[in-house]
Write a protein that holds these residues in place. Structure first.
Motif, PDB file in Angstrom:
ATOM      1  N   GLN A 112       0.646  -1.201   0.015  1.00  0.00           N
ATOM      2  CA  GLN A 112       0.031   0.023  -0.170  1.00  0.00           C
ATOM      3  C   GLN A 112       0.753   1.375  -0.202  1.00  0.00           C
ATOM      4  O   GLN A 112       1.927   1.435   0.792  1.00  0.00           O
ATOM      5  N   ARG A 113       0.585   2.268  -0.701  1.00  0.00           N
ATOM      6  CA  ARG A 113       0.767   3.475  -0.732  1.00  0.00           C
ATOM      7  C   ARG A 113      -0.300   4.583  -0.433  1.00  0.00           C
ATOM      8  O   ARG A 113      -1.312   4.334  -0.709  1.00  0.00           O
ATOM      9  N   MET A 114      -0.060   5.434   0.719  1.00  0.00           N
ATOM     10  CA  MET A 114      -1.227   6.347   1.136  1.00  0.00           C
ATOM     11  C   MET A 114      -0.709   7.389   1.844  1.00  0.00           C
ATOM     12  O   MET A 114       0.170   7.519   2.233  1.00  0.00           O
ATOM     13  N   HIS A 115      -1.533   8.548   1.524  1.00  0.00           N
ATOM     14  CA  HIS A 115      -1.265   9.932   2.404  1.00  0.00           C
ATOM     15  C   HIS A 115      -1.854   9.800   3.890  1.00  0.00           C
ATOM     16  O   HIS A 115      -2.931   9.234   4.036  1.00  0.00           O
ATOM     17  N   LEU A 116      -1.147  10.122   4.932  1.00  0.00           N
ATOM     18  CA  LEU A 116      -1.542  10.013   6.153  1.00  0.00           C
ATOM     19  C   LEU A 116      -2.621  11.032   6.686  1.00  0.00           C
ATOM     20  O   LEU A 116      -3.348  10.676   7.622  1.00  0.00           O
ATOM     21  N   SER A 117      -2.401  12.182   6.257  1.00  0.00           N
ATOM     22  CA  SER A 117      -3.121  13.199   6.505  1.00  0.00           C
ATOM     23  C   SER A 117      -3.406  14.546   5.447  1.00  0.00           C
ATOM     24  O   SER A 117      -2.622  15.494   5.618  1.00  0.00           O
ATOM     25  N   ASN A 118      -3.703  14.120   4.430  1.00  0.00           N
ATOM     26  CA  ASN A 118      -3.950  15.118   3.153  1.00  0.00           C
ATOM     27  C   ASN A 118      -4.557  16.450   3.414  1.00  0.00           C
ATOM     28  O   ASN A 118      -4.455  17.174   2.544  1.00  0.00           O
ATOM     29  N   SER A 119      -5.224  16.792   4.522  1.00  0.00           N
ATOM     30  CA  SER A 119      -5.584  17.955   4.636  1.00  0.00           C
ATOM     31  C   SER A 119      -4.535  19.091   5.221  1.00  0.00           C
ATOM     32  O   SER A 119      -4.814  19.950   5.164  1.00  0.00           O
ATOM     33  N   VAL A 120      -3.562  18.347   5.893  1.00  0.00           N
ATOM     34  CA  VAL A 120      -2.737  19.242   6.430  1.00  0.00           C
ATOM     35  C   VAL A 120      -1.270  19.106   6.148  1.00  0.00           C
ATOM     36  O   VAL A 120      -0.298  19.819   6.358  1.00  0.00           O
ATOM     37  N   SER A 121      -0.868  17.894   5.764  1.00  0.00           N
ATOM     38  CA  SER A 121       0.364  17.575   5.424  1.00  0.00           C
ATOM     39  C   SER A 121       0.536  16.647   4.160  1.00  0.00           C
ATOM     40  O   SER A 121      -0.378  16.266   3.477  1.00  0.00           O
ATOM     41  N   ASP A 122       1.663  16.373   3.567  1.00  0.00           N
ATOM     42  CA  ASP A 122       2.124  15.847   2.485  1.00  0.00           C
ATOM     43  C   ASP A 122       2.802  14.377   2.787  1.00  0.00           C
ATOM     44  O   ASP A 122       3.154  14.042   1.972  1.00  0.00           O
ATOM     45  N   GLU A 123       2.634  14.009   4.163  1.00  0.00           N
ATOM     46  CA  GLU A 123       3.248  13.016   4.582  1.00  0.00           C
ATOM     47  C   GLU A 123       2.833  11.680   3.623  1.00  0.00           C
ATOM     48  O   GLU A 123       1.542  11.348   3.553  1.00  0.00           O
ATOM     49  N   LEU A 124       3.613  10.765   2.683  1.00  0.00           N
ATOM     50  CA  LEU A 124       3.373   9.713   2.167  1.00  0.00           C
ATOM     51  C   LEU A 124       3.927   8.473   2.803  1.00  0.00           C
ATOM     52  O   LEU A 124       5.092   8.373   3.582  1.00  0.00           O
ATOM     53  N   SER A 125       2.906   7.486   3.160  1.00  0.00           N
ATOM     54  CA  SER A 125       3.419   6.310   3.725  1.00  0.00           C
ATOM     55  C   SER A 125       3.424   4.954   2.671  1.00  0.00           C
ATOM     56  O   SER A 125       2.556   5.004   1.650  1.00  0.00           O
ATOM     57  N   ILE A 126       4.485   4.211   2.815  1.00  0.00           N
ATOM     58  CA  ILE A 126       4.816   2.948   1.944  1.00  0.00           C
ATOM     59  C   ILE A 126       4.653   1.904   2.804  1.00  0.00           C
ATOM     60  O   ILE A 126       5.524   1.835   3.960  1.00  0.00           O
ATOM     61  N   LEU A 127       3.659   0.778   2.667  1.00  0.00           N
ATOM     62  CA  LEU A 127       3.351  -0.331   3.753  1.00  0.00           C
ATOM     63  C   LEU A 127       4.085  -1.364   3.050  1.00  0.00           C
ATOM     64  O   LEU A 127       3.726  -1.684   1.813  1.00  0.00           O
ATOM     65  N   TYR A 128       4.724  -2.330   3.804  1.00  0.00           N
ATOM     66  CA  TYR A 128       5.159  -3.642   3.368  1.00  0.00           C
ATOM     67  C   TYR A 128       4.728  -4.642   4.054  1.00  0.00           C
ATOM     68  O   TYR A 128       4.405  -4.706   5.349  1.00  0.00           O
ATOM     69  N   LEU A 129       4.540  -5.955   3.574  1.00  0.00           N
ATOM     70  CA  LEU A 129       4.445  -7.404   4.032  1.00  0.00           C
ATOM     71  C   LEU A 129       5.774  -7.915   4.020  1.00  0.00           C
ATOM     72  O   LEU A 129       6.274  -8.013   2.941  1.00  0.00           O
ATOM     73  N   ALA A 130       6.242  -8.386   5.292  1.00  0.00           N
ATOM     74  CA  ALA A 130       7.524  -9.195   5.466  1.00  0.00           C
ATOM     75  C   ALA A 130       7.379 -10.533   5.697  1.00  0.00           C
ATOM     76  O   ALA A 130       6.612 -10.873   6.643  1.00  0.00           O
ATOM     77  N   GLN A 131       7.744 -11.599   4.796  1.00  0.00           N
ATOM     78  CA  GLN A 131       7.453 -12.970   5.129  1.00  0.00           C
ATOM     79  C   GLN A 131       8.852 -13.795   5.207  1.00  0.00           C
ATOM     80  O   GLN A 131       9.758 -13.167   4.914  1.00  0.00           O
ATOM     81  N   HIS A 132       8.559 -15.002   5.509  1.00  0.00           N
ATOM     82  CA  HIS A 132       9.749 -15.868   5.572  1.00  0.00           C
ATOM     83  C   HIS A 132      10.816 -15.280   6.582  1.00  0.00           C
ATOM     84  O   HIS A 132      11.911 -14.876   5.943  1.00  0.00           O
TER      85      HIS A 132
END
Length: 187
Positions: A112-132
């Protein structure tokens, strides 16, 4: 006719209000979409927000518990941290997972890629699944006083559904992985 995807805001001036190694705050004098004068404040993040949901072969996961200064409360969440823009997001995710849990993963999936608070910030989040996963020693930063909790993924999913986990990156990652499990998209 106005294109709804074009920026309707007009900036008339801007002023730097605050700056530190992690964020800066700018105040803009603007003409709003109706053409009236106003102000808008923006928080710019100098790093990516990186989150990692570890999932072992028995469908266990790992949470990190820590006191969150801005919230003034304790929080259970997946391993998370900042990723420098001059590093790859995956390298930052690998570093965060090792630092906070001592885990290394042999399989990585960006979920997933998502913005965390697009009303006051430009913070972009990148989420990973880690396996094995392989276990090593955690290497937390000096600002982190962490508790690591291993639990079944389904228990974490129930914690999210009941509101016991409120961290937005963790909530998004858990819901995405739940869907991936239901649709047999993993392993």
């Amino acid at each position: 006719m106005h294109n709804p995807e074009e920026n309707p805001w007009k900036i008339t001036s801007e002023s730097a209000i605050y700056d530190n190694p992690w964020i800066n705050v700018t105040e803009y004098q603007v003409l709003n979409p109706a053409g009236n004068p106003g102000i808008y404040g923006k928080i710019h993040f100098k790093n990516l927000a990186i989150g990692v949901l570890p999932l072992d072969d028995e469908l266990n996961t790992y949470l990190v518990g820590q006191y969150r200064f801005p919230l003034n409360q304790y929080s259970w969440e997946m391993p998370e941290g900042g990723g420098a823009f001059d590093a790859t997001p995956l390298a930052s995710a690998q570093r965060e997972l090792l630092e906070e849990t001592g885990l290394k993963a042999n399989k990585w999936t960006e979920i997933q890629r998502m913005h965390l608070s697009n009303s006051v910030s430009d913070e972009l989040s990148i989420l990973y699944l880690a396996q094995h996963l392989e276990q090593f020693e955690p290497e937390p930063e000096e600002t982190e006083q962490l508790v690591i909790k291993k639990l079944p993924f389904e228990e974490l999913y129930q914690m999210v559904c009941s509101g016991l986990v409120t961290d937005s990156m963790t909530v998004a990652a858990v819901l995405k992985v739940k869907i991936m499990l239901m649709e047999n998209m993993l392993f």
